[in-house]
Design an enzyme around this catalytic site. Structure first.
Site, PDB file in Angstrom:
ATOM      1  N   GLN A 112       0.850  -1.197   0.000  1.00  0.00           N
ATOM      2  CA  GLN A 112       0.000   0.000   0.000  1.00  0.00           C
ATOM      3  C   GLN A 112       0.882   1.242   0.000  1.00  0.00           C
ATOM      4  OE1 GLN A 112      -3.451  -0.577   3.023  1.00  0.00           O
ATOM      5  NE2 GLN A 112      -1.889  -2.056   3.589  1.00  0.00           N
ATOM      6  N   VAL A 114       3.734   4.071  -0.967  1.00  0.00           N
ATOM      7  CA  VAL A 114       4.026   4.805  -2.210  1.00  0.00           C
ATOM      8  C   VAL A 114       5.491   5.237  -2.251  1.00  0.00           C
ATOM      9  CG1 VAL A 114       1.629   5.632  -2.392  1.00  0.00           C
ATOM     10  CG2 VAL A 114       3.311   7.035  -1.171  1.00  0.00           C
ATOM     11  N   HIS A 130      -1.489   1.709  -4.173  1.00  0.00           N
ATOM     12  CA  HIS A 130      -1.840   3.129  -4.021  1.00  0.00           C
ATOM     13  C   HIS A 130      -0.914   4.053  -4.798  1.00  0.00           C
ATOM     14  CE1 HIS A 130      -4.016   1.922  -0.030  1.00  0.00           C
ATOM     15  NE2 HIS A 130      -4.724   1.645  -1.109  1.00  0.00           N
ATOM     16  N   CYS A 138      -1.495  14.503 -14.312  1.00  0.00           N
ATOM     17  CA  CYS A 138      -2.355  15.675 -14.539  1.00  0.00           C
ATOM     18  C   CYS A 138      -3.636  15.507 -13.725  1.00  0.00           C
ATOM     19  CB  CYS A 138      -2.670  15.770 -16.028  1.00  0.00           C
ATOM     20  SG  CYS A 138      -3.960  16.964 -16.419  1.00  0.00           S
ATOM     21  N   THR A 203       0.422  -2.987   8.684  1.00  0.00           N
ATOM     22  CA  THR A 203      -0.756  -2.238   8.225  1.00  0.00           C
ATOM     23  C   THR A 203      -1.850  -2.291   9.293  1.00  0.00           C
ATOM     24  OG1 THR A 203      -2.451  -1.960   6.507  1.00  0.00           O
ATOM     25  CG2 THR A 203      -1.671  -4.215   6.890  1.00  0.00           C
ATOM     26  N   PRO A 229       3.665  -4.317  15.829  1.00  0.00           N
ATOM     27  CA  PRO A 229       3.850  -4.161  17.279  1.00  0.00           C
ATOM     28  C   PRO A 229       2.517  -4.091  18.024  1.00  0.00           C
ATOM     29  CG  PRO A 229       5.025  -2.427  16.063  1.00  0.00           C
ATOM     30  CD  PRO A 229       4.192  -3.177  15.070  1.00  0.00           C
TER      31      PRO A 229
HETATM   32  C1  BJW Z   1       4.544  -1.224  12.512  1.00  0.00           C
HETATM   33  C2  BJW Z   1       5.642  -0.556  12.912  1.00  0.00           C
HETATM   34  C3  BJW Z   1       6.827  -1.305  12.734  1.00  0.00           C
HETATM   35  C4  BJW Z   1       4.062   0.823  13.312  1.00  0.00           C
HETATM   36  N1  BJW Z   1       6.760  -2.544  12.193  1.00  0.00           N
HETATM   37  N2  BJW Z   1       4.392  -2.379  11.981  1.00  0.00           N
HETATM   38  C5  BJW Z   1     -15.597  -0.371   2.228  1.00  0.00           C
HETATM   39  C6  BJW Z   1     -16.006  -0.056   3.494  1.00  0.00           C
HETATM   40  C7  BJW Z   1     -15.759   1.218   4.018  1.00  0.00           C
HETATM   41  C8  BJW Z   1     -15.120   2.204   3.287  1.00  0.00           C
HETATM   42  C9  BJW Z   1     -14.720   1.881   2.005  1.00  0.00           C
HETATM   43  C10 BJW Z   1     -14.961   0.624   1.490  1.00  0.00           C
HETATM   44  N3  BJW Z   1     -14.441   0.575   0.240  1.00  0.00           N
HETATM   45  C11 BJW Z   1     -13.884   1.772  -0.035  1.00  0.00           C
HETATM   46  C12 BJW Z   1     -14.038   2.586   1.027  1.00  0.00           C
HETATM   47  C13 BJW Z   1     -13.593   3.982   1.132  1.00  0.00           C
HETATM   48  C14 BJW Z   1     -12.128   4.133   1.367  1.00  0.00           C
HETATM   49  C15 BJW Z   1     -11.772   3.511   2.707  1.00  0.00           C
HETATM   50  O1  BJW Z   1     -11.209   2.435   2.810  1.00  0.00           O
HETATM   51  N4  BJW Z   1     -12.051   4.228   3.785  1.00  0.00           N
HETATM   52  C16 BJW Z   1     -11.699   3.764   5.119  1.00  0.00           C
HETATM   53  C17 BJW Z   1     -10.964   4.869   5.851  1.00  0.00           C
HETATM   54  C18 BJW Z   1     -12.919   3.265   5.797  1.00  0.00           C
HETATM   55  N5  BJW Z   1     -11.333   3.562   0.294  1.00  0.00           N
HETATM   56  C19 BJW Z   1     -11.104   4.241  -0.823  1.00  0.00           C
HETATM   57  O2  BJW Z   1     -11.591   5.338  -1.009  1.00  0.00           O
HETATM   58  C20 BJW Z   1     -10.271   3.563  -1.888  1.00  0.00           C
HETATM   59  N6  BJW Z   1     -10.931   3.701  -3.147  1.00  0.00           N
HETATM   60  C21 BJW Z   1     -11.957   2.962  -3.499  1.00  0.00           C
HETATM   61  O3  BJW Z   1     -12.336   1.998  -2.872  1.00  0.00           O
HETATM   62  O4  BJW Z   1     -12.543   3.381  -4.652  1.00  0.00           O
HETATM   63  C22 BJW Z   1     -13.727   2.754  -5.124  1.00  0.00           C
HETATM   64  C23 BJW Z   1     -14.016   3.318  -6.510  1.00  0.00           C
HETATM   65  C24 BJW Z   1     -14.321   2.445  -7.525  1.00  0.00           C
HETATM   66  C25 BJW Z   1     -14.592   2.951  -8.796  1.00  0.00           C
HETATM   67  C26 BJW Z   1     -14.544   4.321  -9.022  1.00  0.00           C
HETATM   68  C27 BJW Z   1     -14.210   5.187  -8.012  1.00  0.00           C
HETATM   69  C28 BJW Z   1     -13.947   4.681  -6.729  1.00  0.00           C
HETATM   70  C29 BJW Z   1      -8.937   4.286  -2.054  1.00  0.00           C
HETATM   71  C30 BJW Z   1      -8.073   4.165  -0.857  1.00  0.00           C
HETATM   72  C31 BJW Z   1      -6.816   4.988  -1.078  1.00  0.00           C
HETATM   73  C32 BJW Z   1      -5.956   5.078   0.168  1.00  0.00           C
HETATM   74  N7  BJW Z   1      -4.966   6.052  -0.035  1.00  0.00           N
HETATM   75  C33 BJW Z   1      -3.974   6.299   1.006  1.00  0.00           C
HETATM   76  C34 BJW Z   1      -3.112   7.509   0.575  1.00  0.00           C
HETATM   77  C35 BJW Z   1      -2.120   7.079  -0.500  1.00  0.00           C
HETATM   78  C36 BJW Z   1      -1.244   8.208  -0.933  1.00  0.00           C
HETATM   79  C37 BJW Z   1      -0.327   8.683   0.158  1.00  0.00           C
HETATM   80  O5  BJW Z   1       0.498   7.931   0.684  1.00  0.00           O
HETATM   81  O6  BJW Z   1      -0.444   9.868   0.481  1.00  0.00           O
HETATM   82  O7  BJW Z   1      -3.146   5.143   1.224  1.00  0.00           O
HETATM   83  S1  BJW Z   1      -4.718   6.537   2.601  1.00  0.00           S
HETATM   84  C38 BJW Z   1      -3.434   5.713   3.523  1.00  0.00           C
HETATM   85  O8  BJW Z   1      -3.960   4.506   4.159  1.00  0.00           O
HETATM   86  C39 BJW Z   1      -2.419   5.253   2.481  1.00  0.00           C
HETATM   87  C40 BJW Z   1      -2.030   3.907   3.023  1.00  0.00           C
HETATM   88  O9  BJW Z   1      -1.471   3.112   1.983  1.00  0.00           O
HETATM   89  C41 BJW Z   1      -3.348   3.362   3.560  1.00  0.00           C
HETATM   90  C42 BJW Z   1      -3.198   2.259   4.545  1.00  0.00           C
HETATM   91  O10 BJW Z   1      -2.533   2.677   5.693  1.00  0.00           O
HETATM   92  P1  BJW Z   1      -1.592   1.662   6.489  1.00  0.00           P
HETATM   93  O11 BJW Z   1      -0.496   1.227   5.625  1.00  0.00           O
HETATM   94  O12 BJW Z   1      -2.415   0.610   7.115  1.00  0.00           O
HETATM   95  O13 BJW Z   1      -0.921   2.633   7.558  1.00  0.00           O
HETATM   96  P2  BJW Z   1      -1.407   3.053   9.037  1.00  0.00           P
HETATM   97  O14 BJW Z   1      -0.618   4.216   9.427  1.00  0.00           O
HETATM   98  O15 BJW Z   1      -2.863   3.151   9.106  1.00  0.00           O
HETATM   99  O16 BJW Z   1      -0.983   1.818   9.972  1.00  0.00           O
HETATM  100  C43 BJW Z   1       0.381   1.543  10.235  1.00  0.00           C
HETATM  101  C44 BJW Z   1       0.474   0.233  10.990  1.00  0.00           C
HETATM  102  O17 BJW Z   1       1.855  -0.078  11.152  1.00  0.00           O
HETATM  103  C45 BJW Z   1      -0.137   0.273  12.394  1.00  0.00           C
HETATM  104  O18 BJW Z   1      -0.947  -0.860  12.578  1.00  0.00           O
HETATM  105  C46 BJW Z   1       1.075   0.221  13.330  1.00  0.00           C
HETATM  106  O19 BJW Z   1       0.830  -0.461  14.541  1.00  0.00           O
HETATM  107  C47 BJW Z   1       2.065  -0.529  12.467  1.00  0.00           C
HETATM  108  N8  BJW Z   1       3.472  -0.270  12.774  1.00  0.00           N
HETATM  109  N9  BJW Z   1       5.387   0.663  13.404  1.00  0.00           N
HETATM  110  C48 BJW Z   1       5.549  -3.046  11.826  1.00  0.00           C
HETATM  111  N10 BJW Z   1       8.040  -0.821  13.087  1.00  0.00           N
END
Ligand code: BJW
Length: 261
Positions: A112, A114, A130, A138, A203, A229
């Site tokens: 996930q 970038v 992502h 654009c 994640t 963790p």
């Molecule tokens: C350690 C550690 C160590 C700490 N070792 N671990 C179904 C239900 C509900 C909502 C939705 C659904 N389907 C879609 C949605 C809406 C939405 C969504 O999911 N919302 C939720 C918030 C509920 N999803 C979307 O909008 C997606 N699009 C979509 O579904 O489109 C449908 C569509 C179809 C057709 C036409 C149009 C639309 C898109 C999602 C895009 C997410 N983008 C981001 C930003 C990317 C760009 C950027 O980087 O700026 O992606 S958001 C952000 O979250 C980023 C990440 O990749 C993503 C996930 O985060 P991640 O990796 O889990 O990080 P954290 O910080 O949350 O967690 C870190 C973890 O690491 C923690 O657990 C720590 O404990 C751990 N950790 N140190 C190991 N040393």
């Protein structure tokens, strides 16, 4: 089999049953999140104290509406992150995953993130769900914008798009409400459906559709390891939760797997 909570107290010991799985696994699918880059100095999104979003509103920054409302702030946030990534390096966790390409028959690495750190560590064919922060597109057409063009117009924040008179350069990442690349997503779900071991690393499992990838793997009979963790929304699904940082656990896991073959 219920999840076994292996704590850091026992690090680097792994239970016999897990070593047995590592010895015989043929197809591993890995899903990584922001936590895998935490020890490279890249803040995660939701970690309460240090997370990037403790200081910013994610919906305001990582959404098309946020960019439309305040493109300068969003562009500067991404420029700050690009700088941070440029100043840091992949860690032992990224490197261990790159080494995993050797000993298993099939490895599918889905991220996930970038930041491009998996590729920098040597992983090939990474499925970037992502997008990639190093690219620009654009804001109107979605077409790729040449890095030279962005450099030549970097006094404007964001630079204009060469592809559309009303377009702006924006990072080539997937924001909330935007569709993921369908070929990339299909490949990730196919790998989940066909693997025998699902490795989930760093994640929170809170963002869809990425968080459904391990669910599919489990439904299709794969074993699952969660390295984090903390407990995440996916930990309950895992057969083993390796509670600790991925830069510590991943090298242990890969070494054990390599030695068991
Ligand atoms: C350690 C550690 C160590 C700490 N070792 N671990 C179904 C239900 C509900 C909502 C939705 C659904 N389907 C879609 C949605 C809406 C939405 C969504 O999911 N919302 C939720 C918030 C509920 N999803 C979307 O909008 C997606 N699009 C979509 O579904 O489109 C449908 C569509 C179809 C057709 C036409 C149009 C639309 C898109 C999602 C895009 C997410 N983008 C981001 C930003 C990317 C760009 C950027 O980087 O700026 O992606 S958001 C952000 O979250 C980023 C990440 O990749 C993503 C996930 O985060 P991640 O990796 O889990 O990080 P954290 O910080 O949350 O967690 C870190 C973890 O690491 C923690 O657990 C720590 O404990 C751990 N950790 N140190 C190991 N040393």
């Amino acid at each position: 089999m219920p999840a076994q909570h292996v704590t850091l107290e026992y690090f680097p010991d792994l239970p016999e049953a897990l070593v047995e799985i590592l010895a015989h696994t043929r197809h591993i699918t890995v899903l990584t999140g922001a936590g895998v880059s935490a020890e490279s100095g890249i803040p995660t999104f939701r970690d309460a104290q240090t997370g990037m979003w403790a200081r910013y509103d994610p919906m305001a920054l990582a959404s098309p509406e946020g960019f439309e409302h305040d493109p300068e702030t969003v562009w500067k946030w991404y420029q700050w992150r690009r700088q941070l990534i440029a100043e840091n390096r992949p860690n032992a966790g990224h490197e261990a995953l790159a080494r995993l390409q050797g000993p298993v028959q099939k490895l599918t690495l889905v991220t996930q993130n970038v930041d491009g750190f998996h590729q920098l560590a040597g992983s090939e064919q990474v499925l970037e769900l992502h997008g990639n922060i190093h690219r620009n597109i654009c804001s109107v057409t979605g077409r790729l914008i040449d890095a030279d063009w962005v450099r030549q117009h970097e006094d404007l924040q964001p630079p204009p798009s060469p592809h559309h008179s009303r377009g702006l350069a924006r990072p080539g990442v997937v924001w909330f409400g935007e569709a993921l690349d369908s070929a990339t997503l299909d490949a990730a779900f196919e790998a989940a459906a066909n693997c025998d071991l699902m490795l989930v690393v760093g994640t929170a499992g809170a963002v869809q559709p990425a968080a459904s990838i391990p669910v599919v793997a489990k439904e299709r009979g794969a074993r699952m390891i969660d390295i984090n963790p903390e407990r995440s929304e996916l930990t309950g699904l895992a057969d083993w939760h390796l509670a600790g940082p991925s830069a510590k656990w991943l090298p242990v896991l890969v070494d054990k797997l390599t030695a068991a073959r």
